[in-house]
Design an enzyme around this catalytic site. Structure first.
Site, short mmCIF file in Angstrom:
data_model
loop_
_atom_site.label_atom_id
_atom_site.label_comp_id
_atom_site.label_asym_id
_atom_site.label_seq_id
_atom_site.Cartn_x
_atom_site.Cartn_y
_atom_site.Cartn_z
CB SER A 12 -0.75 0.06 1.33
OG SER A 12 -1.56 1.15 1.65
CG HIS A 37 -3.96 -1.81 -1.95
ND1 HIS A 37 -4.79 -2.50 -2.21
CD2 HIS A 37 -4.30 -1.25 -0.86
CE1 HIS A 37 -5.96 -2.42 -1.47
NE2 HIS A 37 -5.73 -1.51 -0.61
CG ASP A 39 -5.20 1.93 0.80
OD1 ASP A 39 -6.31 1.13 0.97
OD2 ASP A 39 -4.04 1.71 1.38
CG MET A 41 -8.81 6.43 2.50
SD MET A 41 -7.99 6.44 4.28
CE MET A 41 -6.91 4.79 4.01
CG HIS A 70 -9.57 -0.55 -0.72
ND1 HIS A 70 -9.08 -0.92 0.42
CD2 HIS A 70 -11.08 -0.42 -0.44
CE1 HIS A 70 -10.27 -1.18 1.33
NE2 HIS A 70 -11.01 -0.71 0.66
CG MET A 72 -11.62 2.42 2.17
SD MET A 72 -10.24 2.39 3.31
CE MET A 72 -9.01 2.38 2.00
CG MET A 141 -11.67 -3.69 5.20
SD MET A 141 -10.19 -2.95 4.30
CE MET A 141 -9.59 -1.92 5.60
CG PHE A 147 -6.09 6.64 9.98
CD1 PHE A 147 -5.48 7.78 9.76
CD2 PHE A 147 -7.36 6.58 10.72
CE1 PHE A 147 -6.09 9.00 9.85
CE2 PHE A 147 -8.12 7.69 10.88
CZ PHE A 147 -7.53 8.97 10.55
N GLY A 148 -3.31 3.78 8.25
CA GLY A 148 -2.58 2.57 7.95
C GLY A 148 -1.87 2.48 9.38
N GLY A 149 -1.05 1.18 9.47
CA GLY A 149 -0.37 1.02 10.89
C GLY A 149 -1.21 0.46 11.79
CG ASP A 176 -6.39 -3.34 3.15
OD1 ASP A 176 -5.48 -2.98 3.94
OD2 ASP A 176 -6.79 -2.29 2.40
N GLY A 177 -4.84 -5.10 6.04
CA GLY A 177 -4.79 -4.40 7.63
C GLY A 177 -3.99 -5.33 8.23
N GLY A 178 -2.83 -4.60 8.81
CA GLY A 178 -1.93 -5.40 9.98
C GLY A 178 -1.43 -6.67 9.38
N GLY A 198 1.38 -2.32 4.09
CA GLY A 198 1.83 -1.02 4.07
C GLY A 198 3.15 -0.92 4.78
CB SER A 199 3.83 -0.16 8.38
OG SER A 199 3.10 -0.96 8.86
#
Length: 226
Positions: A12, A37, A39, A41, A70, A72, A141, A147-149, A176-178, A198-199
């Site tokens: 991401s 990816h 995002d 928003m 994506h 959102m 999700m 938010f990322g992270g 998507d996420g973590g 992402g991170s």
């Protein structure tokens, strides 16, 4: 795009250097990213504001793999053509973003893109069961969007249910996420094949020192290879 269920890493760019997106995209692809990816928003559907169609169109000229966009945002339908023009290969909308997701999936495909449908953590798998014949990707999700992270929320039961519902349809399950080397095996074992990170990908690297991007991607892939 040809369909296959091999595990794909989709970094991401929300975690990239905002002042250097072009080179960041090139660097992370060179280091092994399968998809990119993006995002989007709107500050309304989610509490953050990121990229509009002009920014996504600018990213497109640097993306050599797959641009996975994506949304959102709410509403969605009024912006489908703009993101098609921007060059999205896959356009994902949230089932929670409107009351006519069936029409949204038709419109995304009609605009020449692959159609994705996303589920927030509080939305059950059954919410998209009636859409699977119109869908190329289901995005689960594993954080609350915006938010990322954020910390991973365990959605493995939902992923397994989706995998069962999808059957032999050519539909990707994206997470998507973590996502990191600890959580990736959980979701892949449950049936996922596209991992947004992402991170966990961009951590420790830069366009001047992109080697950590590759190390991070390989670490995630290695965690699911056994």
């Amino acid at each position: 795009m040809t369909f296959d269920r091999s595990v794909k890493i989709a970094p991401s760019i929300l975690s990239a250097d905002f002042a250097d997106f072009g080179r960041e995209i090139q660097a992370v692809e060179a280091e092994g990213a399968d998809w990119i990816h993006v995002d989007v928003m709107d500050g309304h559907f989610v509490p953050n504001l990121t990229f509009g169609p002009p920014a996504v169109k600018a990213f497109r000229k640097h993306v050599k793999t797959v641009m996975d966009v994506h949304l959102m945002i709410s509403p969605v339908d009024a912006y489908i053509d703009a993101y098609a023009d921007a060059g999205a290969d896959i356009l994902t909308a949230h089932v929670e973003a409107g009351t006519h997701s069936h029409r949204t999936m038709q419109a995304i495909r009609g605009a020449g893109m692959k159609a994705g449908i996303a589920l927030n953590p509080g939305t059950p798998a059954e919410a998209v069961e009636h859409l699977l014949d119109l869908t190329d990707l289901v995005c689960v999700m594993t954080v609350n969007p915006g938010f990322g992270g954020q910390k991973f929320i365990d959605m493995t039961a939902k992923i397994r249910k989706l995998r069962e519902m999808i059957g032999d349809r050519p539909v990707h399950i994206e997470i998507d996420g973590g996502v990191d080397p600890t959580t990736a095996p959980l979701v892949v074992d449950a049936g996922a094949d596209v991992l947004v990170a992402g991170s966990a990908v961009f951590r420790g690297g830069s366009v001047e020192n992109p080697a950590p991007y590759g190390e991070n991607i390989r670490a995630i892939k290695a965690s699911v290879s056994s």
